[in-house]
Write a protein that holds these residues in place. Structure first.
Motif, PDB file in Angstrom:
ATOM      1  N   ASP A 281       0.830  -1.209   0.000  1.00  0.00           N
ATOM      2  CA  ASP A 281       0.000   0.000   0.000  1.00  0.00           C
ATOM      3  C   ASP A 281       0.864   1.259   0.000  1.00  0.00           C
ATOM      4  OD1 ASP A 281      -2.262  -1.594   0.085  1.00  0.00           O
ATOM      5  OD2 ASP A 281      -2.629  -1.278   2.227  1.00  0.00           O
ATOM      6  N   VAL A 282       1.913   1.258   0.816  1.00  0.00           N
ATOM      7  CA  VAL A 282       2.816   2.411   0.884  1.00  0.00           C
ATOM      8  C   VAL A 282       3.522   2.592  -0.456  1.00  0.00           C
ATOM      9  CG1 VAL A 282       4.927   3.311   1.967  1.00  0.00           C
ATOM     10  CG2 VAL A 282       3.142   2.290   3.377  1.00  0.00           C
ATOM     11  N   ARG A 283       3.956   1.476  -1.041  1.00  0.00           N
ATOM     12  CA  ARG A 283       4.614   1.530  -2.351  1.00  0.00           C
ATOM     13  C   ARG A 283       3.697   2.154  -3.397  1.00  0.00           C
ATOM     14  NH1 ARG A 283       4.417  -2.229  -6.347  1.00  0.00           N
ATOM     15  NH2 ARG A 283       6.038  -2.101  -7.897  1.00  0.00           N
ATOM     16  N   GLN A 284       2.428   1.741  -3.414  1.00  0.00           N
ATOM     17  CA  GLN A 284       1.487   2.289  -4.396  1.00  0.00           C
ATOM     18  C   GLN A 284       1.227   3.769  -4.134  1.00  0.00           C
ATOM     19  OE1 GLN A 284       0.414   0.675  -7.237  1.00  0.00           O
ATOM     20  NE2 GLN A 284      -0.058   2.816  -7.686  1.00  0.00           N
ATOM     21  N   GLN A 285       1.101   4.155  -2.873  1.00  0.00           N
ATOM     22  CA  GLN A 285       0.924   5.573  -2.541  1.00  0.00           C
ATOM     23  C   GLN A 285       2.137   6.383  -3.004  1.00  0.00           C
ATOM     24  OE1 GLN A 285       0.157   6.086   1.640  1.00  0.00           O
ATOM     25  NE2 GLN A 285      -1.609   4.724   1.613  1.00  0.00           N
ATOM     26  N   LEU A 286       3.329   5.806  -2.816  1.00  0.00           N
ATOM     27  CA  LEU A 286       4.549   6.479  -3.256  1.00  0.00           C
ATOM     28  C   LEU A 286       4.560   6.637  -4.768  1.00  0.00           C
ATOM     29  CD1 LEU A 286       7.344   7.686  -2.807  1.00  0.00           C
ATOM     30  CD2 LEU A 286       8.256   5.340  -2.711  1.00  0.00           C
ATOM     31  N   LEU A 287       4.214   5.593  -5.487  1.00  0.00           N
ATOM     32  CA  LEU A 287       4.176   5.666  -6.953  1.00  0.00           C
ATOM     33  C   LEU A 287       3.160   6.712  -7.428  1.00  0.00           C
ATOM     34  CD1 LEU A 287       4.439   1.874  -7.831  1.00  0.00           C
ATOM     35  CD2 LEU A 287       6.205   3.628  -8.160  1.00  0.00           C
ATOM     36  N   ASP A 288       2.007   6.749  -6.783  1.00  0.00           N
ATOM     37  CA  ASP A 288       0.982   7.740  -7.132  1.00  0.00           C
ATOM     38  C   ASP A 288       1.468   9.158  -6.842  1.00  0.00           C
ATOM     39  OD1 ASP A 288      -0.644   5.596  -7.821  1.00  0.00           O
ATOM     40  OD2 ASP A 288      -1.871   5.712  -5.998  1.00  0.00           O
ATOM     41  N   THR A 289       2.125   9.333  -5.703  1.00  0.00           N
ATOM     42  CA  THR A 289       2.657  10.644  -5.325  1.00  0.00           C
ATOM     43  C   THR A 289       3.734  11.088  -6.307  1.00  0.00           C
ATOM     44  OG1 THR A 289       2.139  10.266  -3.002  1.00  0.00           O
ATOM     45  CG2 THR A 289       3.810  11.945  -3.489  1.00  0.00           C
ATOM     46  N   LEU A 290       4.598  10.166  -6.687  1.00  0.00           N
ATOM     47  CA  LEU A 290       5.654  10.500  -7.651  1.00  0.00           C
ATOM     48  C   LEU A 290       5.058  10.881  -9.010  1.00  0.00           C
ATOM     49  CD1 LEU A 290       8.378   7.839  -6.810  1.00  0.00           C
ATOM     50  CD2 LEU A 290       8.434  10.306  -6.333  1.00  0.00           C
TER      51      LEU A 290
ATOM     52  N   ASP B 288       7.353  16.384   0.164  1.00  0.00           N
ATOM     53  CA  ASP B 288       7.395  15.953   1.562  1.00  0.00           C
ATOM     54  C   ASP B 288       6.717  14.597   1.734  1.00  0.00           C
ATOM     55  OD1 ASP B 288       8.726  18.311   2.084  1.00  0.00           O
ATOM     56  OD2 ASP B 288       7.052  19.248   3.162  1.00  0.00           O
ATOM     57  N   SER B 289       5.602  14.430   1.066  1.00  0.00           N
ATOM     58  CA  SER B 289       4.881  13.164   1.127  1.00  0.00           C
ATOM     59  C   SER B 289       5.727  12.033   0.536  1.00  0.00           C
ATOM     60  CB  SER B 289       3.555  13.283   0.385  1.00  0.00           C
ATOM     61  OG  SER B 289       2.860  12.067   0.404  1.00  0.00           O
ATOM     62  N   ALA B 290       6.358  12.288  -0.611  1.00  0.00           N
ATOM     63  CA  ALA B 290       7.201  11.277  -1.250  1.00  0.00           C
ATOM     64  C   ALA B 290       8.355  10.886  -0.328  1.00  0.00           C
ATOM     65  CB  ALA B 290       7.728  11.783  -2.588  1.00  0.00           C
ATOM     66  N   ASN B 291       8.943  11.853   0.323  1.00  0.00           N
ATOM     67  CA  ASN B 291      10.053  11.582   1.236  1.00  0.00           C
ATOM     68  C   ASN B 291       9.579  10.712   2.410  1.00  0.00           C
ATOM     69  OD1 ASN B 291      12.525  11.634   2.539  1.00  0.00           O
ATOM     70  ND2 ASN B 291      12.402  13.779   3.112  1.00  0.00           N
ATOM     71  N   GLN B 292       8.444  11.060   2.991  1.00  0.00           N
ATOM     72  CA  GLN B 292       7.913  10.299   4.122  1.00  0.00           C
ATOM     73  C   GLN B 292       7.545   8.872   3.702  1.00  0.00           C
ATOM     74  OE1 GLN B 292       4.689  12.765   5.457  1.00  0.00           O
ATOM     75  NE2 GLN B 292       6.037  14.217   6.478  1.00  0.00           N
ATOM     76  N   LEU B 293       6.902   8.744   2.560  1.00  0.00           N
ATOM     77  CA  LEU B 293       6.499   7.419   2.084  1.00  0.00           C
ATOM     78  C   LEU B 293       7.726   6.554   1.748  1.00  0.00           C
ATOM     79  CD1 LEU B 293       3.521   8.521  -0.163  1.00  0.00           C
ATOM     80  CD2 LEU B 293       3.353   7.063   1.875  1.00  0.00           C
ATOM     81  N   ALA B 294       8.712   7.153   1.102  1.00  0.00           N
ATOM     82  CA  ALA B 294       9.936   6.393   0.755  1.00  0.00           C
ATOM     83  C   ALA B 294      10.669   5.967   2.016  1.00  0.00           C
ATOM     84  CB  ALA B 294      10.835   7.260  -0.130  1.00  0.00           C
ATOM     85  N   SER B 295      10.727   6.843   3.002  1.00  0.00           N
ATOM     86  CA  SER B 295      11.378   6.501   4.272  1.00  0.00           C
ATOM     87  C   SER B 295      10.633   5.368   4.972  1.00  0.00           C
ATOM     88  CB  SER B 295      11.453   7.722   5.193  1.00  0.00           C
ATOM     89  OG  SER B 295      12.286   8.711   4.622  1.00  0.00           O
ATOM     90  N   ALA B 296       9.300   5.438   4.972  1.00  0.00           N
ATOM     91  CA  ALA B 296       8.489   4.379   5.590  1.00  0.00           C
ATOM     92  C   ALA B 296       8.672   3.055   4.854  1.00  0.00           C
ATOM     93  CB  ALA B 296       7.012   4.777   5.592  1.00  0.00           C
ATOM     94  N   LEU B 297       8.741   3.106   3.538  1.00  0.00           N
ATOM     95  CA  LEU B 297       8.927   1.894   2.756  1.00  0.00           C
ATOM     96  C   LEU B 297      10.303   1.285   3.019  1.00  0.00           C
ATOM     97  CD1 LEU B 297       7.631   0.028   0.713  1.00  0.00           C
ATOM     98  CD2 LEU B 297       8.483   1.517  -1.107  1.00  0.00           C
ATOM     99  N   ARG B 298      11.324   2.120   3.090  1.00  0.00           N
ATOM    100  CA  ARG B 298      12.671   1.632   3.395  1.00  0.00           C
ATOM    101  C   ARG B 298      12.691   0.952   4.770  1.00  0.00           C
ATOM    102  NH1 ARG B 298      17.085   6.030   3.991  1.00  0.00           N
ATOM    103  NH2 ARG B 298      15.723   6.456   5.751  1.00  0.00           N
ATOM    104  N   GLU B 299      12.059   1.589   5.752  1.00  0.00           N
ATOM    105  CA  GLU B 299      12.037   1.028   7.105  1.00  0.00           C
ATOM    106  C   GLU B 299      11.278  -0.288   7.151  1.00  0.00           C
ATOM    107  OE1 GLU B 299      10.765   3.879  10.014  1.00  0.00           O
ATOM    108  OE2 GLU B 299      12.188   5.372   9.265  1.00  0.00           O
ATOM    109  N   SER B 300      10.222  -0.409   6.358  1.00  0.00           N
ATOM    110  CA  SER B 300       9.434  -1.647   6.368  1.00  0.00           C
ATOM    111  C   SER B 300      10.211  -2.803   5.755  1.00  0.00           C
ATOM    112  CB  SER B 300       8.117  -1.454   5.619  1.00  0.00           C
ATOM    113  OG  SER B 300       8.317  -1.443   4.214  1.00  0.00           O
ATOM    114  N   ARG B 301      11.218  -2.494   4.980  1.00  0.00           N
ATOM    115  CA  ARG B 301      12.010  -3.542   4.313  1.00  0.00           C
ATOM    116  C   ARG B 301      13.273  -3.898   5.071  1.00  0.00           C
ATOM    117  NH1 ARG B 301      11.321  -2.009  -2.088  1.00  0.00           N
ATOM    118  NH2 ARG B 301       9.090  -2.382  -2.112  1.00  0.00           N
ATOM    119  N   SER B 302      13.560  -3.149   6.172  1.00  0.00           N
ATOM    120  CA  SER B 302      14.788  -3.463   6.914  1.00  0.00           C
ATOM    121  C   SER B 302      14.552  -4.492   7.983  1.00  0.00           C
ATOM    122  CB  SER B 302      15.401  -2.271   7.588  1.00  0.00           C
ATOM    123  OG  SER B 302      14.815  -1.062   7.453  1.00  0.00           O
TER     124      SER B 302
END
Length: 100
Positions: free
Chosen positions: A11-20, A86-100
Motif C-alpha cells: 500500500d505504501v509503495r502504491q501511494q509512493l508511486l501515485d505521489t511520484l 514531503d509526502s514522497a520523502n515520508q512514504l519512501a522513508s516508511a517503505l525503506r524502514e518496512s524492508r529493513s
C-alpha cells in the motif's frame, strides 16, 4: 515479513508511486528537466521492485542543491511541490524502514 506487513508495504509503495506521478506532473509543467529525469527514473525502478529506485529517491533529499531546495515561481505550484515532495520523502522513508 508477515503477510500484513507485506500488504502494508504494498500500500505504501502504491501511494509512493501515485505521489511520484503527481510530482512528475508538477515538474513537467514547470520544465524542471533534471528533477523530472531523476524522479521518473526512481519511479520506474520502484515500480519494478528495484531497491535502487528507493535509494535514488531518498538521495535527492538533503544536502546542497537538493530537491528540498527547489523553488517554483508559481505560488500555487510551489505549494503543490512542497506537499508532494514531503509526502514522497515520508512514504519512501516508511517503505525503506518496512524492508529493513
Amino acid at each position: 515479513m508477515t503477510e500484513l506487513n507485506a500488504s502494508l508495504a504494498g500500500d505504501v509503495r502504491q501511494q509512493l508511486l501515485d505521489t511520484l506521478a503527481l510530482l512528475v506532473d508538477v515538474l513537467k509543467h514547470e520544465r524542471q528537466v533534471y528533477w523530472l529525469q531523476q524522479l521518473i527514473t526512481a519511479r520506474n525502478e520502484i515500480s519494478r521492485g528495484d531497491q535502487h529506485g528507493l535509494q535514488r529517491l531518498l538521495s535527492l533529499y538533503g544536502g546542497p542543491q537538493a530537491l528540498d531546495d527547489l523553488t517554483l515561481a508559481d505560488g500555487a505550484r510551489q505549494s503543490q511541490l512542497v506537499k508532494l515532495r514531503d509526502s514522497a520523502n515520508q512514504l519512501a522513508s516508511a517503505l525503506r524502514e518496512s524492508r529493513s
